[in-house]
Design a protein around this motif. Structure first.
Motif, PDB file in Angstrom:
ATOM      1  N   ALA A  38      50.516 -18.595 -39.229  1.00 50.13           N
ATOM      2  CA  ALA A  38      50.937 -18.630 -37.830  1.00 50.13           C
ATOM      3  C   ALA A  38      50.904 -17.248 -37.173  1.00 50.13           C
ATOM      4  O   ALA A  38      50.351 -17.101 -36.070  1.00 50.13           O
ATOM      5  CB  ALA A  38      52.326 -19.257 -37.726  1.00 50.13           C
ATOM      6  N   PRO A  39      51.468 -16.189 -37.781  1.00 51.24           N
ATOM      7  CA  PRO A  39      51.365 -14.867 -37.160  1.00 51.24           C
ATOM      8  C   PRO A  39      49.924 -14.368 -37.043  1.00 51.24           C
ATOM      9  O   PRO A  39      49.572 -13.681 -36.076  1.00 51.24           O
ATOM     10  CB  PRO A  39      52.191 -13.971 -38.096  1.00 51.24           C
ATOM     11  CG  PRO A  39      53.148 -14.899 -38.760  1.00 51.24           C
ATOM     12  CD  PRO A  39      52.376 -16.171 -38.935  1.00 51.24           C
ATOM     13  N   SER A  41      47.345 -16.220 -36.516  1.00 54.21           N
ATOM     14  CA  SER A  41      46.813 -16.937 -35.362  1.00 54.21           C
ATOM     15  C   SER A  41      47.311 -16.311 -34.060  1.00 54.21           C
ATOM     16  O   SER A  41      46.548 -16.150 -33.100  1.00 54.21           O
ATOM     17  CB  SER A  41      47.236 -18.409 -35.436  1.00 54.21           C
ATOM     18  OG  SER A  41      46.667 -19.152 -34.397  1.00 54.21           O
ATOM     19  N   LEU A  42      48.586 -15.933 -34.018  1.00 51.96           N
ATOM     20  CA  LEU A  42      49.150 -15.298 -32.830  1.00 51.96           C
ATOM     21  C   LEU A  42      48.455 -13.973 -32.541  1.00 51.96           C
ATOM     22  O   LEU A  42      48.183 -13.644 -31.365  1.00 51.96           O
ATOM     23  CB  LEU A  42      50.647 -15.074 -33.023  1.00 51.96           C
ATOM     24  CG  LEU A  42      51.382 -14.309 -31.912  1.00 51.96           C
ATOM     25  CD1 LEU A  42      51.267 -15.041 -30.580  1.00 51.96           C
ATOM     26  CD2 LEU A  42      52.844 -14.099 -32.286  1.00 51.96           C
ATOM     27  N   GLU A  45      45.230 -14.560 -30.684  1.00 52.78           N
ATOM     28  CA  GLU A  45      45.430 -14.960 -29.294  1.00 52.78           C
ATOM     29  C   GLU A  45      45.877 -13.789 -28.426  1.00 52.78           C
ATOM     30  O   GLU A  45      45.520 -13.693 -27.246  1.00 52.78           O
ATOM     31  CB  GLU A  45      46.417 -16.120 -29.244  1.00 52.78           C
ATOM     32  CG  GLU A  45      45.786 -17.401 -29.778  1.00 52.78           C
ATOM     33  CD  GLU A  45      46.797 -18.428 -30.246  1.00 52.78           C
ATOM     34  OE1 GLU A  45      48.014 -18.183 -30.059  1.00 52.78           O
ATOM     35  OE2 GLU A  45      46.384 -19.459 -30.795  1.00 52.78           O
ATOM     36  N   LEU A  46      46.647 -12.871 -28.991  1.00 50.50           N
ATOM     37  CA  LEU A  46      47.036 -11.669 -28.252  1.00 50.50           C
ATOM     38  C   LEU A  46      45.815 -10.788 -27.978  1.00 50.50           C
ATOM     39  O   LEU A  46      45.717 -10.163 -26.909  1.00 50.50           O
ATOM     40  CB  LEU A  46      48.094 -10.888 -29.021  1.00 50.50           C
ATOM     41  CG  LEU A  46      49.488 -11.531 -29.088  1.00 50.50           C
ATOM     42  CD1 LEU A  46      50.401 -10.740 -30.021  1.00 50.50           C
ATOM     43  CD2 LEU A  46      50.098 -11.629 -27.693  1.00 50.50           C
ATOM     44  N   GLY A  68      53.860 -25.421 -29.179  1.00 49.60           N
ATOM     45  CA  GLY A  68      54.214 -24.590 -30.317  1.00 49.60           C
ATOM     46  C   GLY A  68      55.090 -25.316 -31.319  1.00 49.60           C
ATOM     47  O   GLY A  68      54.909 -25.178 -32.536  1.00 49.60           O
ATOM     48  N   ILE A 177      49.339 -18.440 -26.384  1.00 42.13           N
ATOM     49  CA  ILE A 177      50.200 -17.343 -26.834  1.00 42.13           C
ATOM     50  C   ILE A 177      51.643 -17.817 -26.971  1.00 42.13           C
ATOM     51  O   ILE A 177      52.311 -17.566 -27.982  1.00 42.13           O
ATOM     52  CB  ILE A 177      50.104 -16.164 -25.852  1.00 42.13           C
ATOM     53  CG1 ILE A 177      48.699 -15.557 -25.889  1.00 42.13           C
ATOM     54  CG2 ILE A 177      51.155 -15.101 -26.188  1.00 42.13           C
ATOM     55  CD1 ILE A 177      48.464 -14.478 -24.852  1.00 42.13           C
ATOM     56  N   ARG A 180      51.956 -20.324 -29.934  1.00 40.91           N
ATOM     57  CA  ARG A 180      51.906 -19.717 -31.261  1.00 40.91           C
ATOM     58  C   ARG A 180      53.134 -18.860 -31.518  1.00 40.91           C
ATOM     59  O   ARG A 180      53.619 -18.773 -32.659  1.00 40.91           O
ATOM     60  CB  ARG A 180      50.640 -18.880 -31.410  1.00 40.91           C
ATOM     61  CG  ARG A 180      50.338 -18.504 -32.837  1.00 40.91           C
ATOM     62  CD  ARG A 180      50.173 -19.725 -33.712  1.00 40.91           C
ATOM     63  NE  ARG A 180      48.960 -20.451 -33.415  1.00 40.91           N
ATOM     64  CZ  ARG A 180      48.721 -21.693 -33.792  1.00 40.91           C
ATOM     65  NH1 ARG A 180      49.648 -22.361 -34.462  1.00 40.91           N
ATOM     66  NH2 ARG A 180      47.589 -22.288 -33.488  1.00 40.91           N
ATOM     67  N   ALA A 181      53.654 -18.198 -30.484  1.00 43.62           N
ATOM     68  CA  ALA A 181      54.888 -17.423 -30.668  1.00 43.62           C
ATOM     69  C   ALA A 181      56.045 -18.345 -31.059  1.00 43.62           C
ATOM     70  O   ALA A 181      56.838 -18.029 -31.951  1.00 43.62           O
ATOM     71  CB  ALA A 181      55.215 -16.657 -29.386  1.00 43.62           C
ATOM     72  N   SER A 184      55.505 -19.651 -34.634  1.00 41.58           N
ATOM     73  CA  SER A 184      55.801 -18.601 -35.610  1.00 41.58           C
ATOM     74  C   SER A 184      57.307 -18.440 -35.783  1.00 41.58           C
ATOM     75  O   SER A 184      57.805 -18.300 -36.909  1.00 41.58           O
ATOM     76  CB  SER A 184      55.180 -17.275 -35.168  1.00 41.58           C
ATOM     77  OG  SER A 184      53.769 -17.364 -35.112  1.00 41.58           O
ATOM     78  N   SER A 216      43.395 -20.683 -34.602  1.00 44.43           N
ATOM     79  CA  SER A 216      43.485 -20.100 -33.269  1.00 44.43           C
ATOM     80  C   SER A 216      42.179 -20.280 -32.500  1.00 44.43           C
ATOM     81  O   SER A 216      42.182 -20.628 -31.310  1.00 44.43           O
ATOM     82  CB  SER A 216      43.833 -18.608 -33.371  1.00 44.43           C
ATOM     83  OG  SER A 216      43.972 -18.036 -32.089  1.00 44.43           O
TER      84      SER A 216
END
Length: 278
Positions: A38-39, A41-42, A45-46, A68, A177, A180-181, A184, A216
């Motif tokens: 998960a992080p 993937s985040l 996206e960032l 999410g 974003i 995913r946040a 996470s 992602s």
């Protein structure tokens, strides 16, 4: 045609991500795998934010957060499903569920199924029965727990896609974003509460992170496809992702299934194709 190609690309990325995530979950507790995926993937996206832009409107925040929560459930359920296997049977089951639910949402919103859809939905149910009823020497039959997890994973995937589709079309990658946040945060909180049950095994960092990156990419391609096409068709075409998972499972793991289950997989492919025609 652009929406179709984007949806097919999303399908391929999801299939590869699922295979790698399932392998990672075989090496350590599924939450340890998701804590890495998960992080990762985040982070992707960032990185896309400056390139594609993001507008954090109330709609983007709300629908992104909802996606999410569904994504966190989908990660955990799907990776656990594929960890206990067999991948080449359970992955199509999740796909059929994740394809059928968006069709139901479309019907509730006033859309109408064509003749192909009226045939495809019951055919999908037949496919589920076939792929779960294998027997005989050399066959691999999924357990009842695995099938329940597969249905749950399919439902969570469908909800994630529906929620992403509801986000404003001018919000850029903001829904991804936010989603995913949230996923996470949910995953890390769950891992903290269950830390004593996670076991001593370390996660497969490379497999898990790569799965998160591919997931992602798949989410982004789906979002772009849904914004340029119809949700019912795009979601169902995206649900072809087991093709990638099955091919990798056969070539890498050498998984074998009974003839009746092979017929079920073929029926599943026909059913998803008919649903796409709606």
């Amino acid at each position: 045609m652009i929406a179709l190609l984007l949806a097919l690309g999303s399908s391929l990325a999801y299939g590869c991500a699922d295979f790698l995530g399932g392998l990672g979950a075989r090496k350590a507790h599924v939450l340890r795998t998701v804590m890495v995926a998960a992080p990762a993937s985040l982070a992707v996206e960032l990185l896309l934010w400056p390139l594609l832009g993001a507008s954090f409107s109330p709609g983007a925040l709300g629908w992104g957060a909802a996606s999410g929560i569904a994504s966190a459930a989908a990660f955990a359920l799907l990776y656990r499903t594929l960890a206990i296997g067999p991948m080449n049977v359970l992955s199509p089951v999740t796909a059929l569920v994740s394809a059928a639910l968006p069709v139901g949402v479309g019907l509730l919103q006033g859309e109408h199924l064509a003749a192909a859809g009226l045939v495809g939905l019951p055919l999908a149910l037949v496919a589920v029965l076939l792929v779960s009823a294998g027997h005989g020497a050399g066959s691999t039959r999924p357990s009842r727990t695995a099938l329940l997890l597969a249905f749950g994973a399919g439902a969570a995937i469908a909800l994630q896609l529906v929620f992403l589709h509801q986000a404003p079309s001018d919000s850029g990658v903001a829904p991804l974003i936010v989603g995913r946040a949230v996923s996470s945060a949910v995953t890390l909180a769950a891992a903290g509460l269950m830390r004593r049950r996670l076991g001593p095994e370390r996660p497969a960092y490379a497999l898990s992170a790569t799965a998160g990156v591919l997931d992602s990419v798949a989410n982004l391609l789906f979002l772009l496809a849904a914004r340029s096409g119809d949700l019912t068709v795009v979601a169902v075409i995206t649900a072809l992702y087991p093709a990638g998972t099955v091919l990798l499972a056969r070539s890498v793991l050498g998984e074998r299934i009974h003839r009746a289950q092979l017929a079920g997989l073929g029926t599943a492919a026909v059913a998803v194709s008919l649903l796409a025609l709606t």
